[in-house]
Design an enzyme around this catalytic site. Sequence first.
Site, short mmCIF file in Angstrom:
data_model
loop_
_atom_site.label_atom_id
_atom_site.label_comp_id
_atom_site.label_asym_id
_atom_site.label_seq_id
_atom_site.Cartn_x
_atom_site.Cartn_y
_atom_site.Cartn_z
N ASP A 1 0.95 -1.21 -0.01
CA ASP A 1 0.04 0.11 0.19
C ASP A 1 0.90 1.18 0.14
O ASP A 1 1.56 1.59 1.07
CB ASP A 1 -0.92 -0.05 1.27
CG ASP A 1 -1.78 1.28 1.36
OD1 ASP A 1 -1.38 2.30 0.98
OD2 ASP A 1 -2.85 0.87 1.65
N HIS A 2 1.04 1.84 -1.15
CA HIS A 2 2.28 2.84 -1.35
C HIS A 2 2.19 4.12 -0.33
O HIS A 2 3.09 4.67 -0.15
CB HIS A 2 2.58 3.38 -2.74
CG HIS A 2 1.44 4.38 -3.08
ND1 HIS A 2 0.25 4.07 -3.76
CD2 HIS A 2 1.56 5.46 -3.35
CE1 HIS A 2 -0.36 5.32 -4.17
NE2 HIS A 2 0.52 6.23 -3.77
N HIS B 1 -5.60 2.83 1.15
CA HIS B 1 -4.84 3.88 1.61
C HIS B 1 -5.58 4.88 2.73
O HIS B 1 -4.91 5.16 3.73
CB HIS B 1 -4.60 4.96 0.57
CG HIS B 1 -4.27 4.61 -0.94
ND1 HIS B 1 -3.11 3.52 -0.75
CD2 HIS B 1 -4.14 4.98 -2.14
CE1 HIS B 1 -2.78 3.29 -1.96
NE2 HIS B 1 -3.48 3.79 -2.79
#
Length: 513
Positions: A203-204, A266
């Site tokens: 999950d960047h 996010h």
Amino acid sequence: MSAPIGPGHNPLRSSRDARLTRIPGPNGLIIFGVTGDLARKKLLPAVYDLANRGLLPPGFALTGFGRRDWTSEEFADVVLENVKQYARTPFREAVWEHLRQGIRFVQGAFDDDNAFDRLAETVRNLDRERGTMGNHAFYLSIPPNSFQTVTQQLKRSGLAAPAENEWRRVVIEKPFGHDLQSARELNETVESVFPPDSVFRIDHYLGKETVQNILAMRFANTLWEPIWNANFIDHVQITMAEDIGVSGRAGYYDGVGAARDVIQNHLLQLFALTAMEEPVSFDAEDLRNEKEKVLQATRLPEDLSSGVARGQYAGGWQGAKHVSGFLEEDGMDPRSKTETFAAITLFVDNRRWAGVPFYLRTGKRLGRRVTEIAIVFKRASQYLFDPSKTSTMGENALVIRVQPNEGISIRFGSKVPGTGMFVRDVTMDFGYGHAFTEESPEAYERLLLDVLLGDPPLFPRHREVELSWRILDPVEQFWDSLEGPVEQYEPGSWGPQSADDMLARDGRTWRRP
Ligand code: BG6
């Protein structure tokens, strides 16, 4: 071990990097989906940036796997092109040359046994020629419906099984399924081949400095924790707004929508870091336990018709530009009910947060690109002050600016200079750009490095993913049950009227970030 890639005098590798960042041992990174946007714009440049910062070992290799009829040389040229276009750090010939020598390409389709046998041979050769020593990470930058085929191929060709003292890891990107059931199936697919501690879910947002700083801000200071609860906090607003539309990504986006695309991952991560209890340590197990605990205590309001909102952007003027509406984008089904804006209300049933709503919203084609977490405090009793003289005062707020203009600001009332006691809101500001000389690495640099180091704290485990879907599934089911077209909102606005109504019913308004 010999020196890392890039000469020892690398000016970009600050003494801070050297003190705080470990360099992984020899390894190879194999990317599936190298022609996709993510690989071109983020992954390949991040590999170069890591090399340039001296954070890759000399025994490093990069292999691309795909259908294109490329030789390794041609693939290296493609990597170079993307590095030059998207890398964060300056281009240096010596670093590139060293990296280039370890670049390979294997041509083939995911269902082609021969191609995977060739990949296995390439990887074995790299172990010998490049010294990658049997340690390999497989990055699946591909649609989830190909996971089964690729992981089975990795198993069949022996690539998934490390010998003694070697490691094999798999990296997967969101979306991790489209609901709880499919997430479970996807997980079974991946974990039937790779053991859970070898699976890295990206999950960047967790790779962003400002997101990791939530932990430092909350737990390295005395200031906030005493007031970080329902006694002092009125509500929390988490916003991730984008000014772009879905053009070019309509195929992926249709049927997914804003809630699945970013709230499930996010925004729920930002939420969990904001709401969780203090972990015993920053070890993966402890951190994940606390995030999972708070997700488990999280619930939607009973009446979803007033507690969630969605919309689709209409066509029109966004600033000086005329843009198409969502339903008119290339490749879109004009009857699509997919939302490009989503807002949800959440409550956390524990002592800390009893009765405090968390409002999460995200959307495309909104006023501007901004991600922030606003902690809005209860109003102080104003009996000392003449209401006509405090009328411009809002609530105290602590705002974590995740991006852009990264930093934190605090808003509070202050006396307006003069003879009277007029009070007006002012802000106190911390900006990364002013406080630090170090530039923040890209999220993918940090996360790729952690994969190669085998450092799991920033990667959600499967249970966390399941808990997020458990929260979101009823919202999706509710929206599916609605008849008629989806509410439209003007491009460049802050979303549909129903999102404003959602807060107005609680006597609150959204911030204009
Ligand atoms: C991705 C979403 O995960 O995040 C995209 O799929 C979105 O729709 C992107 O645009 C935003 O990332 P960032 O880092 O630019 O905020």
